[in-house]
Design an enzyme around this catalytic site. Structure first.
Site, PDB file in Angstrom:
ATOM      1  N   HIS A   2       0.807  -1.267   0.029  1.00 56.53           N
ATOM      2  CA  HIS A   2      -0.005   0.086   0.090  1.00 56.53           C
ATOM      3  C   HIS A   2       0.907   1.104   0.268  1.00 56.53           C
ATOM      4  CE1 HIS A   2      -3.258   2.668   1.254  1.00 56.53           C
ATOM      5  NE2 HIS A   2      -4.130   1.730   1.262  1.00 56.53           N
TER       6      HIS A   2
ATOM      7  N   GLU B  18      -0.825   1.188  -5.577  1.00 58.48           N
ATOM      8  CA  GLU B  18      -0.571  -0.104  -4.704  1.00 58.48           C
ATOM      9  C   GLU B  18      -0.713  -1.478  -5.316  1.00 58.48           C
ATOM     10  OE1 GLU B  18      -3.829   0.214  -1.950  1.00 58.48           O
ATOM     11  OE2 GLU B  18      -3.941   2.495  -2.197  1.00 58.48           O
TER      12      GLU B  18
END
Ligand code: BG6
Length: 301
Positions: free
Chosen positions: A170, A275
């Site tokens: 992320h 991500e």
């Protein structure tokens, strides 16, 4: 000069002779800084908790074994949003530099740091919520020659039954001004738009401008590299390794206001999450099997 590594107070910092550096918090094995040419490539909120009380708002938190709120009627259903990897205490397994050989990637001057997490290291809550024998090794390689950061996650099933997982790196990337950025490399891919209607769309333009809240899950992407371009110049190239999904996220004004750990409130202008992961459906691992995936990010600074 040689590459150097310092490990203290729950953090590991590696520095190359060029001055480029990377810093990892053992909490979540979260990369919280990656500097090349004196400039920070990652965005970390000024209000991010770095004391292990909450996943870090910024850097590169690891999402595992579920992405987003887990579905009902699934083995992950009792876990928190994005799973436990980002809120667990990982172990530092050591480093290897180009001098000691055995490097994944990165050019002449590079240094690799390894971190581990297994079932035995989880909190009592997480152990109950997901009772499977797993092993994670997360390798972070800082490469000097091409100004790269490689982050690879290896997942292994050390138990006697099979299980399923999702994973996502992320990454919060820092930019000077989001209104001057474009995200390239997702053209013609299909995505779920979580802001609009959770329905499926096809990316019709080759580049994306961010002009409001964006939360899109791109799947089965054909191109292997997504790029952040700022002021018409390449800023960061994010190359997927054995992964075909990507999430593009920017909370914009209202969502940023709603997050207590998001500061400054106009920080959404200086970040974008691109991500990489495996979040479409589930990856199944049989006993004894290993899976690997990750990214190589190149900074153009
Ligand atoms: C993104 C999701 O990956 O993470 C978003 O697509 C979510 O929906 C964001 O809001 C941040 O999640 P969290 O749990 O760190 O606030």
């Amino acid at each position: 000069p040689q590459p150097s590594v310092h490990s203290e107070q729950g953090r590991v910092v590696a520095r190359l002779p060029t001055g480029d550096s990377v810093e990892i918090l053992l909490y979540g094995a979260t990369v919280i800084s990656w500097k090349s040419n004196g400039k920070e490539n990652l965005w970390v909120s000024k209000a991010a908790k770095l004391d292990g009380s909450k996943p870090v708002r910024g850097g590169v938190p690891i999402v595992f074994p579920c992405f987003g709120p887990p579905p009902k009627n699934h083995a992950t259903s009792s876990l928190p949003q994005h799973g436990f990897a980002r809120s667990s205490h990982w172990e530092y397994l050591g480093s290897s530099s180009s001098e000691s050989g055995s490097l994944a990637r990165g050019g002449d001057d590079s240094i690799k740091l390894d971190f581990g997490l297994s079932h035995a290291q989880l909190s009592e809550d997480a152990k109950k919520q997901w009772p499977y024998a797993f092993g994670l090794v997360y390798s972070v390689t800082l490469g000097g020659k091409e100004r790269t950061l490689q982050t690879m996650l290896r997942v292994s099933n050390q138990g006697k039954e099979s299980w399923e997982f999702q994973m996502l790196l992320h990454s919060y990337f820092g930019v000077d001004d989001i209104t001057r950025c474009q995200i390239n490399g997702l053209g013609s891919s299909t995505y779920i738009d979580k802001v609009l209607d959770a329905s499926q769309h096809t990316q019709s333009t080759p580049s994306i401008a961010i002009t409001g809240e964006v939360d899109r899950v791109y799947t089965s992407i054909k191109q292997d590299t997504t790029s952040i371009v700022e002021n018409g110049k390449p800023r960061l190239d994010i190359q997927r390794d054995r992964l075909v999904d990507s999430v593009v996220w920017n909370p914009w004004i209202e969502k940023a206001k709603g997050m207590s750990d998001f500061e400054p409130k106009d920080g959404y202008k200086n970040m974008v999450c691109v991500e990489v992961g495996a979040v479409d459906g589930w990856q199944r691992l049989e006993p004894g099997e290993t899976w690997e995936g990750g990214q190589i990010v190149r900074s153009h600074l």
